[in-house]
Design an enzyme around this catalytic site. Structure first.
Site, short mmCIF file in Angstrom:
data_model
loop_
_atom_site.label_atom_id
_atom_site.label_comp_id
_atom_site.label_asym_id
_atom_site.label_seq_id
_atom_site.Cartn_x
_atom_site.Cartn_y
_atom_site.Cartn_z
N HIS A 298 -17.79 -38.17 25.06
CA HIS A 298 -18.62 -39.36 25.01
C HIS A 298 -19.98 -39.00 24.43
O HIS A 298 -20.26 -37.84 24.15
CB HIS A 298 -18.76 -39.96 26.41
CG HIS A 298 -17.44 -40.19 27.09
ND1 HIS A 298 -16.76 -41.37 27.00
CD2 HIS A 298 -16.66 -39.36 27.84
CE1 HIS A 298 -15.62 -41.28 27.68
NE2 HIS A 298 -15.54 -40.08 28.20
N CYS B 170 -21.91 0.52 20.61
CA CYS B 170 -20.84 0.23 19.65
C CYS B 170 -20.00 1.49 19.46
O CYS B 170 -20.49 2.50 18.94
CB CYS B 170 -21.40 -0.23 18.31
SG CYS B 170 -21.88 -1.97 18.27
N GLU C 234 -17.99 -39.22 30.85
CA GLU C 234 -19.27 -39.78 30.44
C GLU C 234 -20.27 -39.75 31.60
O GLU C 234 -19.89 -39.70 32.78
CB GLU C 234 -19.07 -41.22 29.95
CG GLU C 234 -20.32 -41.96 29.57
CD GLU C 234 -21.06 -41.34 28.38
OE1 GLU C 234 -21.59 -40.23 28.56
OE2 GLU C 234 -21.13 -41.97 27.32
N ARG D 264 -32.20 6.40 9.46
CA ARG D 264 -33.04 5.92 10.56
C ARG D 264 -32.29 6.01 11.89
O ARG D 264 -32.84 6.47 12.90
CB ARG D 264 -33.47 4.47 10.31
CG ARG D 264 -34.33 3.91 11.44
CD ARG D 264 -34.41 2.39 11.40
NE ARG D 264 -35.02 1.86 10.20
CZ ARG D 264 -35.38 0.58 10.04
NH1 ARG D 264 -35.17 -0.28 11.04
NH2 ARG D 264 -35.91 0.16 8.91
N GLY E 32 -26.18 -4.75 17.78
CA GLY E 32 -26.01 -6.16 18.17
C GLY E 32 -26.99 -6.64 19.22
O GLY E 32 -26.75 -7.68 19.84
N PRO F 69 -30.31 1.11 16.75
CA PRO F 69 -30.27 0.00 15.78
C PRO F 69 -28.84 -0.35 15.37
O PRO F 69 -27.94 0.49 15.42
CB PRO F 69 -31.07 0.57 14.59
CG PRO F 69 -31.95 1.62 15.17
CD PRO F 69 -31.16 2.23 16.28
N ASP G 166 -37.06 -7.15 23.40
CA ASP G 166 -36.07 -6.74 22.40
C ASP G 166 -36.60 -5.56 21.60
O ASP G 166 -37.46 -5.72 20.73
CB ASP G 166 -35.75 -7.92 21.48
CG ASP G 166 -34.59 -7.63 20.53
OD1 ASP G 166 -33.94 -6.58 20.71
OD2 ASP G 166 -34.34 -8.44 19.63
N SER H 190 -30.10 -7.92 18.96
CA SER H 190 -30.72 -9.21 18.64
C SER H 190 -29.72 -10.36 18.73
O SER H 190 -30.06 -11.47 19.15
CB SER H 190 -31.35 -9.16 17.25
OG SER H 190 -32.44 -8.25 17.22
#
Length: 697
Positions: free
Chosen positions: A627, A381, A559, A415, A168, A165, A348, A170
């Site tokens: 444009h 991390c 454009e 947790r 990052g 948890p 996820d 999500s």
């Protein structure tokens, strides 16, 4: 090589060539016969004239060996056919030279040409060959619009997130979803945490959201959730931050994400057996349970405090509930991929144990077979500051929103420590089994990939390599008013009007002011300005000092090319090319202008792909002067808009849009040019909306 006794063996040109004249040469017979001895080669080839100067090296028969076998051949009785006749000499000798078994009298096996797998005449299974599918750029019989066909399972992709948890995950999944949906590959997130909160907390309030077109909420089927959940739609749509208005009113087929609340769970089979009887143990942080109902009734769901103990791997009841919810969510994902036309499903969840990942692969292979692509994506991390920041962001999430921040942070860290007990990073097992995976360290600081296969996997990894967490501002605006704008003509390369020139001067002053204000609030940032290679955009950006700004002309920002209709007004197109006018009015996203160079909005999306990746890579501010069609497509990406709204966004002259990437999405603001003050005024609570007239460029 033909079989012995085959009619093709009589061809004198088959697999043979004369030996070289040089007696010292080491040239050998072709590889197809290299497994035979020199004598066997002579027996096979004895119907031909003997080579003039063979070499005896490397098992090549000499003339003496050939003569010996010739005499043996003369002493052998000729083989008989079924009617008592003799076979051709070379056919009889072939059978006798290599085996004691009499030659068969059965006819040769017929030559069977290869058959297509889907022809209905073959039962053996093999993978259907697939190539890239790009909406707007590719076309085939099974995929006339360039989307991945339903039957091309091998072209689809399941992304399985892995990580503790607050790493990052999500954030990464939302960005991938936004990018792939923008590229027109239908992608949806399936978040196990949302199912877990629904199962443990019960309903919060009934959903009032209407289904979206294009990116619709997924729904469970009778087969996917029948072990745990039934009768309700469970998945929210991907995280889209924009609300599209039609003439100032909410779109009849869309809704904001804030309005969407996942419906309550349906039947939850004997939930009390997972968590236990309902008790009030809030003092020690234990999880409360839901009350059960009689068989056949929807249970009464009581809200619970999902403290760290709920995630303790030693809590068998809660672990079993979380495991079954995960598999039910995975089944819903597979329904989306296999039955509902989805191209990419993102699973996820933490998926932090090897056992969970093995179970995931078993379920995918059991339901989808070996063809469906699977990519494991792990977020790690190492940066302690980044990790602490991520954890504090969790306090505003649904698990801790109404809790004391200090107590909530301590519980969340507990947790995480419980997850760490059984956490197994990607690596050895995946490499030993040739499983594709990607590891992202510190959300893009370092990326490790292994066995990346498939177009969608490669596009995903390419995108992941280029985004970062740097705070910066992204500005988008149309060029100043041009003479073609004044005359109502599309395309062309006209100069700016006087109003347009004043707009360019005011834009330069305002952007300089905003950059200085940023520098006062945060650290100094450089800034670049990108614009197309046409006069009206070049003239809009001409007042920026190249000593202060990195200024680039980019052809990708040109454009939309109107082909043979360049320089016409919409009224002229409607009158002179009414059929084309109606075709475009009905489907602007896919419509391509006729004539040399004519483009569609899908063409714009594909040529802006490199621009998007470059903007994601940059750590500095950027201003994009373009444009109307370019601004629409860029805004659709950054705001995660529904594909059906892209080609009709109202993007008038004189508006300047600012987006600041955040962990939860983007901060969005709009400024309107004030010709009296020659400045830009902030438009409070600005919402993107559809254009009033659907015929706009």
């Amino acid at each position: 090589m033909p079989l012995l006794g085959d009619d093709q063996a009589s061809s004198p040109a088959m697999d043979t060539e004369p030996l070289p004249a040089d007696p010292n040469s080491r040239t050998t017979f072709p590889r197809k016969q290299s497994q035979h001895s020199g004598m066997a080669k002579t027996a096979i080839m004895n119907y031909q004239s003997p080579p003039s100067n063979p070499s005896s090296d490397d098992g090549i028969p000499t003339l003496e060996e050939a003569d010996t076998f010739k005499s043996m051949k003369d002493r052998l009785p000729p083989s008989k056919t079924s009617d008592g006749g003799s076979l051709a000499p070379h056919r009889a000798n072939l059978g006798a030279a290599l085996t004691d078994t009499p030659a068969t009298t059965a006819p040769n096996s017929p030559k069977m040409p290869p058959r297509r797998q889907d022809s209905g005449s073959i039962t053996a299974s093999r993978s259907r060959p697939t190539t890239l599918d790009i909406p707007g750029l590719t076309k085939s019989r099974v995929s006339p619009d360039g989307r991945i066909a339903q039957r091309d399972v091998g072209s689809k992709l399941v992304i399985v997130m892995v990580g503790l948890p607050a790493r990052g995950k999500s954030y990464i999944t939302k960005k991938i979803t936004r990018y792939l949906n923008w590229l027109q590959h239908d992608t949806r997130i399936f978040n196990v945490g949302e199912r877990r909160r629904e199962a443990a907390n019960g309903p919060s309030r009934p959903s009032t959201a209407k289904p979206r077109e294009g990116l619709q909420p997924s729904s469970s089927t009778a087969n996917s959730l029948n072990r745990i959940l039934t009768q309700h739609k469970l998945l929210p749509p991907p995280a889209l931050t924009a609300q599209v208005l039609v003439n100032g009113k909410p779109n009849s087929h869309g809704s904001t994400d804030d309005d969407f609340v996942p419906p309550a769970l349906g039947k939850l089979r004997t939930v009390s057996q997972f968590i236990g009887p309902v008790t009030d143990q809030s003092s020690n942080g234990a999880v409360e349970a839901v009350t059960t109902s009689r068989p056949g009734e929807v249970p009464s769901l009581e809200p619970q405090d999902q403290s760290a103990q709920f995630f303790d791997p030693e809590n068998a009841a809660a672990s079993k509930l979380r495991e079954e919810l995960a598999m039910a969510t995975l089944d819903e994902l597979l329904d989306y991929i296999l039955d509902q036309g989805g191209s990419v499903g993102i699973f996820d969840a933490t998926n932090s144990t090897l056992e969970r990942r093995k179970l995931i692969m078993e379920r995918i292979r059991d339901r989808a077979g070996p063809e469906l692509g699977v990519l494991f994506l792990e977020s790690l991390c190492i940066d302690e500051n980044l990790l602490e920041s991520n954890m504090r962001l969790k306090l505003s999430g649904p698990d801790y929103r109404d809790h004391d921040p200090v107590t909530a942070l301590a519980d969340f860290k507990k947790r995480v420590s419980l997850y760490e007990k059984k956490y197994v990073p990607l690596g050895e097992h995946e490499e030993r089994n040739n499983m594709p995976y990607v590891q992202m360290i510190d959300v893009g600081r370092k990326v490790v990939s292994h066995q990346i296969r498939g177009f969608l996997s490669a596009q995903t990894v390419y995108y992941l390599l280029n985004f970062n967490l740097s705070a910066r501002q992204i500005w988008i605006t149309r060029h100043g008013e041009s003479m073609d704008n004044v005359n109502g003509k599309i395309g062309g390369d006209s100069d700016l009007s006087k109003v347009g020139l004043r707009y360019g001067q005011a834009l330069t002053k305002f952007i300089k002011h905003e950059r200085e204000a940023w520098d006062a609030r945060q650290q100094f940032k450089a800034m670049s300005t990108h614009f197309p290679r046409v006069q009206r955009s070049i003239q809009t950006a001409q007042y920026f000092d190249e000593e202060d700004f990195d200024i680039k002309q980019m052809r990708m920002l040109d454009e939309l090319n109107a082909g043979s209709m360049e320089g016409l007004t919409y009224e002229e197109i409607k009158t002179q090319h009414h059929d084309e006018y109606e075709l475009r009015r009905r489907d602007k996203l896919h419509y391509r202008y006729p004539g040399a160079g004519g483009e569609s909005y899908l063409d714009i999306i594909n040529r802006l792909r490199a621009v998007i990746v470059e903007i994601e890579r940059m750590t500095d501010h950027v201003l994009l002067v373009g444009h109307r069609s370019i601004a629409r497509v860029l805004l659709a990406y950054f705001k995660g808009l529904n594909r059906n709204d892209v080609a009709d966004l109202d993007v008038p002259l004189g508006l300047l849009y600012m987006m600041e990437p955040k962990p939860y999405g983007v901060d969005f603001k709009a400024y309107r040019y004030n010709p009296d003050s020659e400045w830009f005024d902030l438009v409070p609570d600005y919402q993107l909306r559809r254009a009033l007239y659907q015929t706009s460029y």
